[in-house]
Structures are given as C-alpha cells and as structure tokens.
Design a protein around this motif. Structure first.
Motif, PDB file in Angstrom:
ATOM      1  N   GLU A  26       9.463   2.718  -4.882  1.00 41.92           N
ATOM      2  CA  GLU A  26       9.050   4.081  -4.513  1.00 41.92           C
ATOM      3  C   GLU A  26       7.525   4.189  -4.407  1.00 41.92           C
ATOM      4  O   GLU A  26       6.995   4.765  -3.460  1.00 41.92           O
ATOM      5  CB  GLU A  26       9.578   5.065  -5.549  1.00 41.92           C
ATOM      6  N   LEU A  27       6.825   3.610  -5.367  1.00 47.16           N
ATOM      7  CA  LEU A  27       5.364   3.652  -5.338  1.00 47.16           C
ATOM      8  C   LEU A  27       4.826   2.840  -4.159  1.00 47.16           C
ATOM      9  O   LEU A  27       3.905   3.281  -3.470  1.00 47.16           O
ATOM     10  CB  LEU A  27       4.779   3.141  -6.652  1.00 47.16           C
ATOM     11  N   VAL A  28       5.401   1.684  -3.906  1.00 45.95           N
ATOM     12  CA  VAL A  28       4.966   0.856  -2.775  1.00 45.95           C
ATOM     13  C   VAL A  28       5.134   1.630  -1.469  1.00 45.95           C
ATOM     14  O   VAL A  28       4.259   1.596  -0.600  1.00 45.95           O
ATOM     15  CB  VAL A  28       5.731  -0.481  -2.732  1.00 45.95           C
ATOM     16  N   GLN A  29       6.235   2.353  -1.324  1.00 49.81           N
ATOM     17  CA  GLN A  29       6.464   3.137  -0.105  1.00 49.81           C
ATOM     18  C   GLN A  29       5.414   4.223   0.059  1.00 49.81           C
ATOM     19  O   GLN A  29       4.979   4.511   1.172  1.00 49.81           O
ATOM     20  CB  GLN A  29       7.871   3.752  -0.107  1.00 49.81           C
ATOM     21  N   ARG A  30       4.985   4.833  -1.044  1.00 49.57           N
ATOM     22  CA  ARG A  30       3.946   5.860  -0.964  1.00 49.57           C
ATOM     23  C   ARG A  30       2.579   5.260  -0.641  1.00 49.57           C
ATOM     24  O   ARG A  30       1.720   5.935  -0.092  1.00 49.57           O
ATOM     25  CB  ARG A  30       3.852   6.626  -2.283  1.00 49.57           C
ATOM     26  N   LEU A  31       2.393   3.999  -1.005  1.00 51.28           N
ATOM     27  CA  LEU A  31       1.095   3.350  -0.788  1.00 51.28           C
ATOM     28  C   LEU A  31       1.031   2.574   0.526  1.00 51.28           C
ATOM     29  O   LEU A  31      -0.006   2.001   0.838  1.00 51.28           O
ATOM     30  CB  LEU A  31       0.793   2.378  -1.942  1.00 51.28           C
ATOM     31  N   VAL A  32       2.111   2.558   1.296  1.00 58.07           N
ATOM     32  CA  VAL A  32       2.181   1.714   2.478  1.00 58.07           C
ATOM     33  C   VAL A  32       1.043   1.957   3.465  1.00 58.07           C
ATOM     34  O   VAL A  32       0.554   1.025   4.096  1.00 58.07           O
ATOM     35  CB  VAL A  32       3.575   1.817   3.149  1.00 58.07           C
ATOM     36  N   ALA A  33       0.569   3.157   3.586  1.00 56.82           N
ATOM     37  CA  ALA A  33      -0.506   3.457   4.529  1.00 56.82           C
ATOM     38  C   ALA A  33      -1.887   3.351   3.878  1.00 56.82           C
ATOM     39  O   ALA A  33      -2.894   3.625   4.532  1.00 56.82           O
ATOM     40  CB  ALA A  33      -0.318   4.859   5.106  1.00 56.82           C
ATOM     41  N   ARG A  34      -1.936   2.949   2.633  1.00 55.71           N
ATOM     42  CA  ARG A  34      -3.217   2.876   1.932  1.00 55.71           C
ATOM     43  C   ARG A  34      -3.537   1.430   1.580  1.00 55.71           C
ATOM     44  O   ARG A  34      -2.671   0.582   1.516  1.00 55.71           O
ATOM     45  CB  ARG A  34      -3.143   3.720   0.659  1.00 55.71           C
ATOM     46  N   ARG A  35      -4.798   1.176   1.354  1.00 56.65           N
ATOM     47  CA  ARG A  35      -5.243  -0.152   0.944  1.00 56.65           C
ATOM     48  C   ARG A  35      -5.362  -0.175  -0.570  1.00 56.65           C
ATOM     49  O   ARG A  35      -6.040   0.661  -1.161  1.00 56.65           O
ATOM     50  CB  ARG A  35      -6.585  -0.478   1.584  1.00 56.65           C
ATOM     51  N   ILE A  36      -4.697  -1.144  -1.189  1.00 58.00           N
ATOM     52  CA  ILE A  36      -4.750  -1.272  -2.643  1.00 58.00           C
ATOM     53  C   ILE A  36      -5.913  -2.184  -2.990  1.00 58.00           C
ATOM     54  O   ILE A  36      -6.043  -3.291  -2.468  1.00 58.00           O
ATOM     55  CB  ILE A  36      -3.433  -1.836  -3.191  1.00 58.00           C
ATOM     56  N   GLY A  37      -6.769  -1.690  -3.861  1.00 56.97           N
ATOM     57  CA  GLY A  37      -7.967  -2.434  -4.241  1.00 56.97           C
ATOM     58  C   GLY A  37      -7.844  -3.068  -5.613  1.00 56.97           C
ATOM     59  O   GLY A  37      -6.809  -3.614  -5.972  1.00 56.97           O
ATOM     60  N   ALA A  38      -8.893  -2.936  -6.365  1.00 56.19           N
ATOM     61  CA  ALA A  38      -8.997  -3.603  -7.658  1.00 56.19           C
ATOM     62  C   ALA A  38      -8.198  -2.889  -8.743  1.00 56.19           C
ATOM     63  O   ALA A  38      -7.985  -1.686  -8.699  1.00 56.19           O
ATOM     64  CB  ALA A  38     -10.463  -3.673  -8.080  1.00 56.19           C
ATOM     65  N   ALA A  39      -7.765  -3.674  -9.715  1.00 58.49           N
ATOM     66  CA  ALA A  39      -7.151  -3.135 -10.928  1.00 58.49           C
ATOM     67  C   ALA A  39      -8.176  -3.279 -12.046  1.00 58.49           C
ATOM     68  O   ALA A  39      -8.912  -4.259 -12.107  1.00 58.49           O
ATOM     69  CB  ALA A  39      -5.887  -3.907 -11.276  1.00 58.49           C
ATOM     70  N   ARG A  40      -8.215  -2.275 -12.916  1.00 62.36           N
ATOM     71  CA  ARG A  40      -9.131  -2.342 -14.049  1.00 62.36           C
ATOM     72  C   ARG A  40      -8.544  -1.581 -15.213  1.00 62.36           C
ATOM     73  O   ARG A  40      -7.626  -0.777 -15.055  1.00 62.36           O
ATOM     74  CB  ARG A  40     -10.508  -1.826 -13.685  1.00 62.36           C
ATOM     75  N   ILE A  41      -9.067  -1.855 -16.376  1.00 58.31           N
ATOM     76  CA  ILE A  41      -8.654  -1.160 -17.591  1.00 58.31           C
ATOM     77  C   ILE A  41      -9.780  -0.221 -17.968  1.00 58.31           C
ATOM     78  O   ILE A  41     -10.936  -0.635 -18.081  1.00 58.31           O
ATOM     79  CB  ILE A  41      -8.355  -2.168 -18.715  1.00 58.31           C
ATOM     80  N   ASP A  42      -9.431   1.066 -18.134  1.00 60.73           N
ATOM     81  CA  ASP A  42     -10.451   2.081 -18.382  1.00 60.73           C
ATOM     82  C   ASP A  42      -9.875   3.174 -19.284  1.00 60.73           C
ATOM     83  O   ASP A  42      -8.848   3.775 -18.957  1.00 60.73           O
ATOM     84  CB  ASP A  42     -10.892   2.668 -17.033  1.00 60.73           C
ATOM     85  N   ASN A  43     -10.515   3.407 -20.401  1.00 63.15           N
ATOM     86  CA  ASN A  43     -10.119   4.484 -21.324  1.00 63.15           C
ATOM     87  C   ASN A  43      -8.652   4.411 -21.736  1.00 63.15           C
ATOM     88  O   ASN A  43      -7.949   5.416 -21.766  1.00 63.15           O
ATOM     89  CB  ASN A  43     -10.430   5.852 -20.734  1.00 63.15           C
ATOM     90  N   GLY A  44      -8.162   3.202 -22.023  1.00 68.91           N
ATOM     91  CA  GLY A  44      -6.808   3.040 -22.537  1.00 68.91           C
ATOM     92  C   GLY A  44      -5.694   3.059 -21.518  1.00 68.91           C
ATOM     93  O   GLY A  44      -4.518   3.086 -21.888  1.00 68.91           O
ATOM     94  N   VAL A  45      -6.010   3.044 -20.226  1.00 74.63           N
ATOM     95  CA  VAL A  45      -4.996   2.977 -19.173  1.00 74.63           C
ATOM     96  C   VAL A  45      -5.421   1.939 -18.136  1.00 74.63           C
ATOM     97  O   VAL A  45      -6.586   1.551 -18.068  1.00 74.63           O
ATOM     98  CB  VAL A  45      -4.770   4.342 -18.464  1.00 74.63           C
TER      99      VAL A  45
END
Length: 185
Positions: A159-178
């Motif tokens: 479901e999340l991948v389908q919502r992101l299909v038109a967007r570019r996924i960038g970097a992952a990071r850890i910030d403030n416990g998430v």
C-alpha cells in the motif's frame, strides 16, 4: 441531538485510534517524509526471525533469534540485539554463542524496497561461556556483512509503495527516535 453529537464524536475517535499507524504514514505522505516507529520495525523483525544462515561453505550454520530493536532518541543509530547459536558438523547440538548487540544506521534499497542496516558495528557479544573464539567471531562478522547488504530489517508494504510510485524515495535516517525516509516529487 446531543446524543447524536456524542455518538459521532465517539465514532470519529474510534476511527482515528484504529488507524493510528496508517494515519502517521498518511500524514507524513503530505510532506516530504515517511516515518517508521520502533514498534513497526520490531513487528517486521519478529515475523522474520528465527533465521538460519549457512556459513563457511556449509561447515557451520548460524542461528539467530529473539530480535530486540530500540531507537534511542538522542542517536542517529538504532540498536539491534539477537540471540546467536552455531551448529557445526562436529557437533549436533547448537552451541550458544550469546546475545549480540549491534548498532547501525539505516539505508533504503530500491531493489528490495526495504530498510537495510548501514555500517553496522557489533558493540558487544554477551557469551555465557566466556569470550568467543576467533572462528565464532568471524562467523558472526561474516553474517553481519552479508545481512546488511542482502536482507532488509523492514520492507515497505504494498500500500505504501503504491502511494509512493510517483515520488522519488531518497535517504533513510534515524532522527529523534524514529526512522525517517525522505521522499520527493
């Protein structure tokens, strides 16, 4: 009339509570980030462990189980702990290696659509039998290097991948416990 307002308020509250995790993801989709919490990552790990990994050309099997994940609020690295045991051809019973504590950053891999360990470091190995021998330590380090490359600790759901299909996924990071996954148009 007053009863109808109370019933509607309770119904709306129930819907918000029931959809809390998707609400977080949906709300973050309106901006340029998607966030993942410790419980989301922990559930993914719980579904995928215990695991066994053949190492040393089949001479040894590393078994990992009981993953525990935490995301410290004041750090850019998560903490992952696992129980480790090894089975070798010379011994039918598993040899308990101990509890491994790993710290790591995260990266997004577009091939697996998952979050992978980035620059993982074994912080400690609490072994009931004392310190590990070189072969056991090499077995664990070899697993960790391969695992970080090949296996995600969390895979984005369909479901999340389908919502992101038109967007570019960038970097992952850890910030403030998430965990924060940057996305753009």
């Amino acid at each position: 009339m007053r009863t109808a307002v109370v019933v509607m308020s309770l119904a709306l509250a129930a819907i918000v509570i029931a959809g809390c995790s998707t609400l977080n993801t949906f709300g973050s989709m309106l901006s340029s980030q998607v966030t993942f919490t410790q419980p989301q990552l922990q559930r993914s790990l719980d579904r995928n462990f215990p695991r066994e990994f053949d190492k040393l050309a089949g001479l040894a099997t590393l078994r990992l189980e009981k993953p525990g994940l935490s995301i410290p609020y004041d750090s850019n690295r998560l903490r992952l702990s696992l129980n480790a045991s090894a089975v070798t051809g010379a011994r039918a019973e598993p040899r308990q290696l101990g509890r491994i504590l790993i710290t790591s950053g995260l990266r997004f891999d577009p091939q697996t659509l998952g979050l992978h360990l980035q620059d993982p470091v074994i912080e400690t190995i609490d072994s009931a039998g004392g310190s590990l021998n070189d072969a056991s330590r090499e077995l664990i380090n070899g697993w960790l290097a391969a695992f970080a490359i090949e296996e995600p600790i969390y895979r984005l759901d369909h479901e999340l991948v389908q919502r992101l299909v038109a967007r570019r996924i960038g970097a992952a990071r850890i910030d403030n416990g998430v965990v924060v996954l940057d996305v753009s148009q």
